[in-house]
Design a protein around this motif. Structure first.
Motif, PDB file in Angstrom:
ATOM      1  N   ILE A 159       5.679   3.584   1.365  1.00 48.06           N
ATOM      2  CA  ILE A 159       4.795   2.654   2.057  1.00 48.06           C
ATOM      3  C   ILE A 159       3.613   3.487   2.553  1.00 48.06           C
ATOM      4  N   PHE A 160       2.406   3.074   2.186  1.00 44.38           N
ATOM      5  CA  PHE A 160       1.237   3.864   2.568  1.00 44.38           C
ATOM      6  C   PHE A 160       0.055   2.942   2.810  1.00 44.38           C
ATOM      7  N   GLN A 161      -1.006   3.520   3.346  1.00 46.28           N
ATOM      8  CA  GLN A 161      -2.223   2.753   3.580  1.00 46.28           C
ATOM      9  C   GLN A 161      -3.428   3.479   3.010  1.00 46.28           C
ATOM     10  N   LEU A 162      -4.398   2.680   2.565  1.00 47.28           N
ATOM     11  CA  LEU A 162      -5.705   3.176   2.162  1.00 47.28           C
ATOM     12  C   LEU A 162      -6.731   2.652   3.155  1.00 47.28           C
ATOM     13  N   GLN A 163      -7.646   3.513   3.565  1.00 47.33           N
ATOM     14  CA  GLN A 163      -8.701   3.109   4.484  1.00 47.33           C
ATOM     15  C   GLN A 163     -10.064   3.425   3.887  1.00 47.33           C
ATOM     16  N   GLY A 164     -11.013   2.539   4.140  1.00 43.43           N
ATOM     17  CA  GLY A 164     -12.367   2.796   3.678  1.00 43.43           C
ATOM     18  C   GLY A 164     -13.309   1.686   4.088  1.00 43.43           C
ATOM     19  N   LEU A 165     -14.581   1.874   3.759  1.00 44.87           N
ATOM     20  CA  LEU A 165     -15.624   0.952   4.186  1.00 44.87           C
ATOM     21  C   LEU A 165     -16.314   0.285   2.997  1.00 44.87           C
ATOM     22  N   GLN A 166     -15.579   0.120   1.900  1.00 45.70           N
ATOM     23  CA  GLN A 166     -16.131  -0.512   0.707  1.00 45.70           C
ATOM     24  C   GLN A 166     -15.176  -1.596   0.224  1.00 45.70           C
ATOM     25  N   ALA A 167     -15.718  -2.761  -0.080  1.00 42.53           N
ATOM     26  CA  ALA A 167     -14.893  -3.916  -0.415  1.00 42.53           C
ATOM     27  C   ALA A 167     -14.080  -3.700  -1.686  1.00 42.53           C
ATOM     28  N   GLY A 168     -14.562  -2.870  -2.586  1.00 43.24           N
ATOM     29  CA  GLY A 168     -13.852  -2.640  -3.834  1.00 43.24           C
ATOM     30  C   GLY A 168     -12.506  -1.963  -3.668  1.00 43.24           C
ATOM     31  N   ILE A 169     -12.267  -1.373  -2.496  1.00 43.84           N
ATOM     32  CA  ILE A 169     -10.988  -0.697  -2.252  1.00 43.84           C
ATOM     33  C   ILE A 169      -9.835  -1.684  -2.347  1.00 43.84           C
ATOM     34  N   TYR A 170      -9.985  -2.842  -1.718  1.00 45.44           N
ATOM     35  CA  TYR A 170      -8.906  -3.839  -1.730  1.00 45.44           C
ATOM     36  C   TYR A 170      -8.711  -4.431  -3.116  1.00 45.44           C
ATOM     37  N   GLU A 171      -9.778  -4.812  -3.776  1.00 48.63           N
ATOM     38  CA  GLU A 171      -9.656  -5.423  -5.096  1.00 48.63           C
ATOM     39  C   GLU A 171      -9.024  -4.454  -6.093  1.00 48.63           C
ATOM     40  N   THR A 172      -9.370  -3.198  -5.986  1.00 49.94           N
ATOM     41  CA  THR A 172      -8.788  -2.199  -6.883  1.00 49.94           C
ATOM     42  C   THR A 172      -7.314  -1.985  -6.584  1.00 49.94           C
ATOM     43  N   SER A 173      -6.966  -1.953  -5.301  1.00 51.13           N
ATOM     44  CA  SER A 173      -5.557  -1.805  -4.926  1.00 51.13           C
ATOM     45  C   SER A 173      -4.723  -2.958  -5.492  1.00 51.13           C
ATOM     46  N   LYS A 174      -5.226  -4.172  -5.363  1.00 55.17           N
ATOM     47  CA  LYS A 174      -4.500  -5.336  -5.883  1.00 55.17           C
ATOM     48  C   LYS A 174      -4.250  -5.198  -7.371  1.00 55.17           C
ATOM     49  N   ALA A 175      -5.262  -4.778  -8.102  1.00 54.61           N
ATOM     50  CA  ALA A 175      -5.142  -4.676  -9.551  1.00 54.61           C
ATOM     51  C   ALA A 175      -4.160  -3.589  -9.975  1.00 54.61           C
ATOM     52  N   VAL A 176      -4.244  -2.425  -9.327  1.00 55.56           N
ATOM     53  CA  VAL A 176      -3.384  -1.303  -9.711  1.00 55.56           C
ATOM     54  C   VAL A 176      -1.955  -1.511  -9.213  1.00 55.56           C
ATOM     55  N   ALA A 177      -1.810  -2.039  -8.005  1.00 54.36           N
ATOM     56  CA  ALA A 177      -0.479  -2.189  -7.400  1.00 54.36           C
ATOM     57  C   ALA A 177       0.391  -3.189  -8.158  1.00 54.36           C
ATOM     58  N   LYS A 178      -0.232  -4.182  -8.775  1.00 56.15           N
ATOM     59  CA  LYS A 178       0.537  -5.207  -9.480  1.00 56.15           C
ATOM     60  C   LYS A 178       1.406  -4.612 -10.569  1.00 56.15           C
ATOM     61  N   SER A 179       0.871  -3.636 -11.265  1.00 54.04           N
ATOM     62  CA  SER A 179       1.626  -3.015 -12.360  1.00 54.04           C
ATOM     63  C   SER A 179       2.676  -2.034 -11.856  1.00 54.04           C
TER      64      SER A 179
END
Length: 288
Positions: free
Chosen positions: A100-120
């Motif tokens: 269980i981990f977290q990513l932090q940042g100030l760019q909206a693409g962080i969440y969309e990329t996490s969703k795409a990669v995490a699904k697989s």
């Protein structure tokens, strides 16, 4: 996937990140701490060097880690190219997807990329967003202690206070959180107001990304100016050490937003995103 270990490269990275404010602030804060003794044992991964397009700070790999501790298993992200960031995220050794981990940042693409990669990878993803703020010149903030009678009793937080901080934090209440807060207290600047019995009644501290967090006053001691006092002292302390006096606040936290505006804090145009990643195998475990 280069891991930057050379102090000269890390110092150069710190300077380069300044050119990309405010989006690079989270990574910048982590790199500043690495370059000043690295008390939280972080390291930096880039897609390439010196012409990097994506950079991630992460915890150094150790023999003993708590796979449930998303507080400590935290990554900061900054990218110049979203595809380069995604490719870095997908590389086998960049992220431990079994934790269980977290990513932090100030760019909206962080969440969309996490969703795409995490699904697989069979990983659940949840995001929280906040307004990001910075005090551009804390030295101009007035010393509010001069206006308080009786004068407040100030001290640094102590690790014995970690349980109280965990219990009063909206993100707290677990042993992982208590241990994490104790580590922050040991490593980074903090301040608190003590009552007559020497117990904290108002406080603020700093995390591994050089961000002011968990500014809190016990309900029975509010409306006495303690939040303003703590925020002012902590911002001045960070500024005196060369760090940006940065923080974040929920959009619905009206009292805190009003306080920050009265302190002439600058609300940044980019939002702060915290993305919690939980492998599906952990979701069946209660109390996570």
């Amino acid at each position: 996937m280069p891991v930057l270990k050379c102090s000269t490269k890390l110092q150069l990275l710190e300077k380069i990140l300044m050119w990309s404010f405010p989006e690079s602030l989270k990574v910048y804060g982590a790199v500043m701490n690495i370059n000043r003794g690295n008390p939280f044992r972080k390291e930096v991964v880039v897609d390439s060097w010196p012409d990097f397009k994506a950079v991630i700070t992460r915890r150094q790999k150790e023999k003993e880690v708590d796979d449930r501790d998303h507080y400590t298993n935290a990554y900061a992200v900054f990218y110049k190219d979203l595809q380069a960031y995604r490719e870095l995220l997908e590389e086998r050794d960049t992220i431990d997807w079994g934790q269980i981990f977290q990513l932090q940042g100030l760019q909206a693409g962080i969440y969309e990329t996490s969703k795409a990669v995490a699904k697989s990878k069979q990983v659940d993803v949840k995001v929280s967003s906040f307004q990001m703020v910075i005090h551009p010149d804390p030295d101009t903030l007035p010393d509010v202690r001069l206006q308080m009678d009786p004068a407040p009793r100030l001290a640094y937080l102590d690790i014995s206070h970690a349980s109280l901080l965990s219990e009063t934090w909206s993100r707290g209440g677990t042993e992982q959180c208590r241990r994490y807060l104790a580590n922050l207290i040991c490593c980074f600047p903090s301040i608190c107001v003590l009552d007559d019995n020497g117990q904290p009644i108002s406080w603020g501290l700093t995390d591994q990304f050089a961000t002011m967090i968990h500014g809190y006053t016990l309900p029975e001691h509010r409306r006495k100016g303690y939040n303003r006092l703590v925020a002012t002292i902590l911002a001045k302390k960070l500024h005196s050490q060369g760090f940006p006096a940065q923080g974040n606040v929920l959009e619905k936290n009206v009292p805190s937003i009003a306080l920050l505006k009265s302190m002439n804090a600058q609300f940044l145009p980019c939002q702060f995103f915290r993305v919690i990643h939980t492998p599906l195998c952990f979701l069946a475990i209660p109390h996570l």
